[in-house]
Motif scaffolding. Structure first.
Motif, PDB file in Angstrom:
ATOM      1  N   MET A 174       5.930 -33.973   1.260  1.00  0.00           N
ATOM      2  CA  MET A 174       4.635 -34.405   0.739  1.00  0.00           C
ATOM      3  C   MET A 174       4.808 -35.037  -0.626  1.00  0.00           C
ATOM      4  O   MET A 174       5.426 -34.463  -1.523  1.00  0.00           O
ATOM      5  CB  MET A 174       3.688 -33.201   0.644  1.00  0.00           C
ATOM      6  N   GLY A 175       4.257 -36.262  -0.806  1.00  0.00           N
ATOM      7  CA  GLY A 175       4.371 -36.951  -2.084  1.00  0.00           C
ATOM      8  C   GLY A 175       3.409 -36.401  -3.117  1.00  0.00           C
ATOM      9  O   GLY A 175       2.541 -35.578  -2.827  1.00  0.00           O
ATOM     10  N   ALA A 176       3.562 -36.888  -4.347  1.00  0.00           N
ATOM     11  CA  ALA A 176       2.698 -36.434  -5.443  1.00  0.00           C
ATOM     12  C   ALA A 176       1.260 -36.873  -5.190  1.00  0.00           C
ATOM     13  O   ALA A 176       0.999 -37.972  -4.709  1.00  0.00           O
ATOM     14  CB  ALA A 176       3.209 -36.993  -6.765  1.00  0.00           C
ATOM     15  N   LYS A 177       0.328 -36.013  -5.532  1.00  0.00           N
ATOM     16  CA  LYS A 177      -1.087 -36.283  -5.339  1.00  0.00           C
ATOM     17  C   LYS A 177      -1.830 -36.247  -6.670  1.00  0.00           C
ATOM     18  O   LYS A 177      -1.371 -35.652  -7.646  1.00  0.00           O
ATOM     19  CB  LYS A 177      -1.704 -35.230  -4.404  1.00  0.00           C
ATOM     20  N   LYS A 178      -3.012 -36.887  -6.663  1.00  0.00           N
ATOM     21  CA  LYS A 178      -3.936 -36.774  -7.791  1.00  0.00           C
ATOM     22  C   LYS A 178      -4.995 -35.744  -7.404  1.00  0.00           C
ATOM     23  O   LYS A 178      -5.737 -35.953  -6.434  1.00  0.00           O
ATOM     24  CB  LYS A 178      -4.577 -38.117  -8.121  1.00  0.00           C
ATOM     25  N   ILE A 179      -5.043 -34.668  -8.153  1.00  0.00           N
ATOM     26  CA  ILE A 179      -5.885 -33.533  -7.783  1.00  0.00           C
ATOM     27  C   ILE A 179      -6.859 -33.209  -8.917  1.00  0.00           C
ATOM     28  O   ILE A 179      -6.460 -33.088 -10.082  1.00  0.00           O
ATOM     29  CB  ILE A 179      -5.020 -32.295  -7.463  1.00  0.00           C
ATOM     30  N   LEU A 180      -8.115 -33.046  -8.572  1.00  0.00           N
ATOM     31  CA  LEU A 180      -9.146 -32.621  -9.520  1.00  0.00           C
ATOM     32  C   LEU A 180      -9.489 -31.156  -9.251  1.00  0.00           C
ATOM     33  O   LEU A 180      -9.783 -30.780  -8.115  1.00  0.00           O
ATOM     34  CB  LEU A 180     -10.402 -33.480  -9.377  1.00  0.00           C
ATOM     35  N   ILE A 181      -9.445 -30.346 -10.308  1.00  0.00           N
ATOM     36  CA  ILE A 181      -9.849 -28.942 -10.222  1.00  0.00           C
ATOM     37  C   ILE A 181     -11.133 -28.763 -11.022  1.00  0.00           C
ATOM     38  O   ILE A 181     -11.195 -29.130 -12.204  1.00  0.00           O
ATOM     39  CB  ILE A 181      -8.759 -27.994 -10.765  1.00  0.00           C
ATOM     40  N   LEU A 182     -12.150 -28.196 -10.384  1.00  0.00           N
ATOM     41  CA  LEU A 182     -13.395 -27.853 -11.069  1.00  0.00           C
ATOM     42  C   LEU A 182     -13.406 -26.349 -11.299  1.00  0.00           C
ATOM     43  O   LEU A 182     -13.207 -25.566 -10.367  1.00  0.00           O
ATOM     44  CB  LEU A 182     -14.604 -28.252 -10.222  1.00  0.00           C
ATOM     45  N   SER A 183     -13.639 -25.964 -12.553  1.00  0.00           N
ATOM     46  CA  SER A 183     -13.535 -24.554 -12.910  1.00  0.00           C
ATOM     47  C   SER A 183     -14.754 -24.090 -13.699  1.00  0.00           C
ATOM     48  O   SER A 183     -15.283 -24.834 -14.526  1.00  0.00           O
ATOM     49  CB  SER A 183     -12.262 -24.336 -13.740  1.00  0.00           C
ATOM     50  N   HIS A 184     -15.174 -22.858 -13.458  1.00  0.00           N
ATOM     51  CA  HIS A 184     -16.342 -22.302 -14.152  1.00  0.00           C
ATOM     52  C   HIS A 184     -15.989 -21.681 -15.499  1.00  0.00           C
ATOM     53  O   HIS A 184     -16.870 -21.263 -16.241  1.00  0.00           O
ATOM     54  CB  HIS A 184     -17.026 -21.251 -13.277  1.00  0.00           C
ATOM     55  N   LYS A 185     -14.685 -21.622 -15.809  1.00  0.00           N
ATOM     56  CA  LYS A 185     -14.251 -21.145 -17.126  1.00  0.00           C
ATOM     57  C   LYS A 185     -12.826 -21.626 -17.375  1.00  0.00           C
ATOM     58  O   LYS A 185     -12.081 -21.921 -16.420  1.00  0.00           O
ATOM     59  CB  LYS A 185     -14.321 -19.623 -17.219  1.00  0.00           C
ATOM     60  N   PRO A 186     -12.419 -21.720 -18.652  1.00  0.00           N
ATOM     61  CA  PRO A 186     -11.073 -22.213 -18.952  1.00  0.00           C
ATOM     62  C   PRO A 186     -10.007 -21.234 -18.479  1.00  0.00           C
ATOM     63  O   PRO A 186     -10.205 -20.021 -18.532  1.00  0.00           O
ATOM     64  CB  PRO A 186     -11.068 -22.300 -20.491  1.00  0.00           C
ATOM     65  N   PRO A 187      -8.872 -21.756 -18.020  1.00  0.00           N
ATOM     66  CA  PRO A 187      -7.792 -20.867 -17.607  1.00  0.00           C
ATOM     67  C   PRO A 187      -7.039 -20.255 -18.782  1.00  0.00           C
ATOM     68  O   PRO A 187      -6.327 -19.262 -18.607  1.00  0.00           O
ATOM     69  CB  PRO A 187      -6.871 -21.791 -16.799  1.00  0.00           C
ATOM     70  N   TYR A 188      -7.200 -20.865 -19.963  1.00  0.00           N
ATOM     71  CA  TYR A 188      -6.482 -20.384 -21.145  1.00  0.00           C
ATOM     72  C   TYR A 188      -7.464 -20.007 -22.238  1.00  0.00           C
ATOM     73  O   TYR A 188      -8.466 -20.700 -22.431  1.00  0.00           O
ATOM     74  CB  TYR A 188      -5.524 -21.469 -21.659  1.00  0.00           C
ATOM     75  N   PRO A 189      -7.207 -18.893 -22.946  1.00  0.00           N
ATOM     76  CA  PRO A 189      -6.108 -17.937 -22.742  1.00  0.00           C
ATOM     77  C   PRO A 189      -6.321 -17.129 -21.469  1.00  0.00           C
ATOM     78  O   PRO A 189      -7.447 -16.969 -21.001  1.00  0.00           O
ATOM     79  CB  PRO A 189      -6.188 -17.041 -23.982  1.00  0.00           C
ATOM     80  N   LYS A 190      -5.226 -16.623 -20.931  1.00  0.00           N
ATOM     81  CA  LYS A 190      -5.285 -15.880 -19.669  1.00  0.00           C
ATOM     82  C   LYS A 190      -5.740 -14.439 -19.938  1.00  0.00           C
ATOM     83  O   LYS A 190      -4.965 -13.489 -19.819  1.00  0.00           O
ATOM     84  CB  LYS A 190      -3.921 -15.874 -18.984  1.00  0.00           C
ATOM     85  N   ASN A 191      -7.014 -14.299 -20.305  1.00  0.00           N
ATOM     86  CA  ASN A 191      -7.466 -12.985 -20.740  1.00  0.00           C
ATOM     87  C   ASN A 191      -8.259 -12.211 -19.708  1.00  0.00           C
ATOM     88  O   ASN A 191      -8.818 -11.167 -20.014  1.00  0.00           O
ATOM     89  CB  ASN A 191      -8.268 -13.090 -22.045  1.00  0.00           C
TER      90      ASN A 191
END
Length: 392
Positions: A1-18
């Motif tokens: 599988m080749g490289a893809k362009k991926i959009l992630i929608l998130s309800h909160k930031p992943p960082y800091p991992k708290n």
């Protein structure tokens, strides 16, 4: 599988991992970029979860939009005269919707990933402005959490309101399951439950334990007890209050040498000021993994929740003996007295904690078994394989 362009929608930031949700988001993001995909993250930031000013990572474009998701009494009251779930509607805000539209108009994505149910209200916007393949990352079965909250509420008005909200949330959650073509559930337990309600393609995409945790050597000889968690999450507060009110006094009468070390961010004033013999409250600790390393037996007396407990996975990876409830162990196929201890009542918690104090060799044995279980079932390689399957 080749490289893809991926959009992630998130309800909160992943960082800091708290907390567990942040870890779950960050792990997918990091694995996608590490295997060569070009990832754009559009995340909400809130009062509870502010976004870092700068977060640079190879293959990653990071954009945050502030949204005010705080629960307001008048908003909760007005919601009674609608048919929507107040739990979800707080996360649908025009600023984020406009940012999403701008991003979709100016970029072409191969895949869009909706992280958690709290991004589901933007599904129609994505359908309108993108031809990307769509996937939902289910962190929990959200309506079950709220059903449990209503069940455990002692206030009749609160119980009635939460029961209504759980009913509305269940309808909206199942509708989303039946709208989206692909679902990545965080545990086999949740996958089986979701399968009952939809014909969407479902794969289990678990968390993984960092190799540095698995490689750590156990340094602690003394048997003591600890809990580390986000104390601004109501189920954690209720769990610890129950432990300190119901279990701890009786255990101390039986085992005078017992120690309980409590830590976590968002410690309530009530808990912070609590004084009990053998209780040590460390508040928010700067080195969470160091705190886990310094103590022996992890207590997770959780009676409300869904998905999978990140801190239990981390503790098991570090060869900690875990005492938790059936609900706490949900999503982790462990065996009582082999790689985890299960206790569901006051009497069972006292029995298991006393057992640990008198059987340190068994505590070590179960900790090592737990580490082996995590290595076999929650590896980074396994997650990457599942991601490749889901994105094929």
């Amino acid at each position: 599988m080749g490289a893809k362009k991926i959009l992630i929608l998130s309800h909160k930031p992943p960082y800091p991992k708290n907390d567990g949700g942040c870890v779950a988001i960050a792990q997918v993001l990091e694995r996608l970029t590490s295997i060569g995909h070009e990832v754009t993250l559009l995340t909400m930031e809130t009062h509870k979860h502010p976004s870092p000013v700068n977060k640079h990572q190879n293959q990653l474009t990071y954009k945050s939009v502030f949204v005010d998701t705080r629960i307001r009494p008048m908003g909760a009251l007005r919601n009674l005269f609608t048919s929507e779930s107040y739990i979800l509607s707080r996360f649908h805000q025009s600023a984020f919707d406009e940012a999403l539209k701008d991003m979709l108009k100016s970029n072409t994505f191969d895949d869009v990933i909706f992280e958690s149910l709290f991004t589901s209200s933007y599904y129609k916007t994505v359908l309108k402005f993108s031809k990307a393949k769509l996937m939902y990352r289910s962190h929990n079965i959200e309506h079950q959490i709220w059903e449990n909250k209503s069940r455990f509420s002692s206030n009749p008005l609160t119980k009635t309101y939460l029961k209504l909200q759980a009913k509305r949330l269940k309808r909206e959650e199942i509708n989303f399951w039946n709208s989206i073509p692909k679902i990545a559930s965080i545990s086999n337990h949740d996958s089986k439950e979701i399968t009952k309600h939809t014909k969407a393609k479902i794969e289990t995409l678990p968390l993984y334990a960092d190799e540095q945790l698995i490689m750590q050597k156990e340094q602690v000889a003394k048997v003591d007890f600890f809990h580390l968690g986000a104390m601004d999450w109501t189920p954690n507060q209720q769990a610890i209050e129950w432990l300190l009110n119901e279990v701890w006094p009786s255990l101390k009468e039986k085992e005078a040498r017992a120690e309980f070390h409590l830590a976590g961010r968002g410690m309530t004033e009530k808990l912070a000021k609590r004084i009990q013999e053998g209780l040590y409250n460390h508040g928010e600790v700067s080195d969470a993994l160091g705190f886990i390393s310094d103590h022996k037996v992890m207590l997770v007396p959780l009676f409300v929740g869904s998905g999978i407990r990140v801190k239990i996975i981390e503790g098991m990876a570090m060869a900690k003996c875990i005492i938790t409830t059936t609900k706490g162990a949900q999503g982790i196929s462990c065996t009582h007295m082999e790689n985890m201890l299960i206790a569901n009542t006051k009497e069972e918690f006292i029995e298991m904690m006393s057992f640990c104090l008198h059987n340190p060799d068994e505590v070590d044995r179960m900790g090592e078994n737990a580490r082996h279980y995590v290595r076999e079932n929650f590896s980074q390689e396994k997650v990457e394989q599942q991601l490749n399957t889901l994105l094929a």
